[in-house]
Design a protein around this motif. Structure first.
Motif: not given
Length: 305
Positions: A165, A168, A177, A179, A218, A220, A231, A233, A280
């Motif tokens: 995270l 990115r 992006l 979450v 992605d 996880c 996450v 994107e 984040a």
């Protein structure tokens, strides 16, 4: 990129497939859905792929494990191995690793991923190089993987997903992006009714469904207990919500315990899209707040921050 001006780009594009087809190096191209779209003869022979077929990477690995050809997969739990390997695959622009083949060869593989999620895989036979240092490198690689993998589910752990995270968020420009924070509903009741082993099986089932529901690009991971994070994107808030609604639907249909076919479970989710320059911690906090709102609204849903 250096290009001889006497050789037009179109001519180079026409030459490369022929050259790669004759090369002894393993060469394969996967699309964003992790399906093999092109491979040369060396790649097909080494990884037990039928020439002209287009399996997904997961299908390739299943075939290797079932037929004891291609990649050596030393595990007592293939599904856990597959989840663990998939959690790392395609998450970095470039990755290098070593792998064994059942025919005795030792291959140095590289993965190069572009911004669309397409992947170029290249492999070179390094069987005769530095064998005396190999055990040290294998031990190092195993230790590195263990530090980033959740031991129960095989997917990325908190450290892995948090690092992804942060990287990115730091590297994105105008790319959206999102979450997702997810938490299994009434998980204590599941443990109380079917025991901790049954509860572990439910956690592994959700990890599998979450990983299957998102794209290879992605990320996880399991944050701890019954809480997970993903996450996504390049997807807008509404697009990310559609992905999570499909995951929720697969969870509702799942019956993870053969010994308790009546047992089902549910998951609550909170979804937030990163604001420009948002750190984040703030993004996760907003997704967490949306998750708790989903709990208050009756669970088994995805709420947008």
């Amino acid at each position: 990129m250096a290009l001889n001006p006497s050789l037009p780009l179109q001519a180079l594009a026409e030459l490369l497939p022929g050259l790669l087809s004759q090369a002894q190096v393993l060469a394969g191209v996967f699309d964003a859905d992790d399906r093999l779209v092109w491979a040369n003869a060396a790649f097909c022979e080494a990884l037990a792929v039928v020439p002209g077929s287009h399996p997904t990477w997961a299908e390739m690995m299943r075939h290797c494990h079932a037929t004891q050809r291609g990649t050596v997969i030393n595990t007592d739990d293939f599904e856990a191995w597959l989840a663990s390997a998939a959690s790392r695959r395609g998450k970095l622009p470039y990755r290098q690793f070593e792998t064994d083949l059942h025919d005795g060869r030792w291959i140095l593989m590289t993965e190069t991923v572009d911004e669309r999620g397409w992947m170029l895989c290249l492999g070179s036979d390094v069987s005769d190089l530095a064998r005396d240092h190999r055990e040290l490198r294998v031990a190092r690689d195993q230790a590195q993987r263990a530090s980033l993998v959740d031991a129960l589910t095989g997917m990325g752990n908190r450290s892995f997903v948090m690092t992804q995270l942060s990287q990115r968020l730091a590297g994105r420009l105008d790319t959206p992006l999102c979450v997702v924070m997810a938490d299994l509903d009434h998980f204590k009741q599941i443990n109380d009714s079917v025991g901790h082993a049954g509860g572990d099986a439910v956690l592994c089932d959700f990890a599998r469904l979450l990983q299957q529901g998102i794209r290879r690009v992605d990320v996880c991971g399991r944050m701890g207990g019954e809480e997970f994070m993903a996450v996504l994107e390049g997807l807008s808030l509404s697009e990310a919500e559609q992905v999570m609604q499909r995951v929720l639907a697969s969870v509702r249909a799942s019956r993870p315990l053969a010994s308790h076919p009546e047992l089902s479970y549910r998951v609550s989710m909170g979804l937030a899209q990163a604001a420009p320059g948002e750190p984040a911690a703030s993004l996760i906090s907003r997704a967490d707040a949306a998750l708790y709102q989903a709990k208050r609204q009756g669970r088994d849903r995805c709420v947008l921050a």
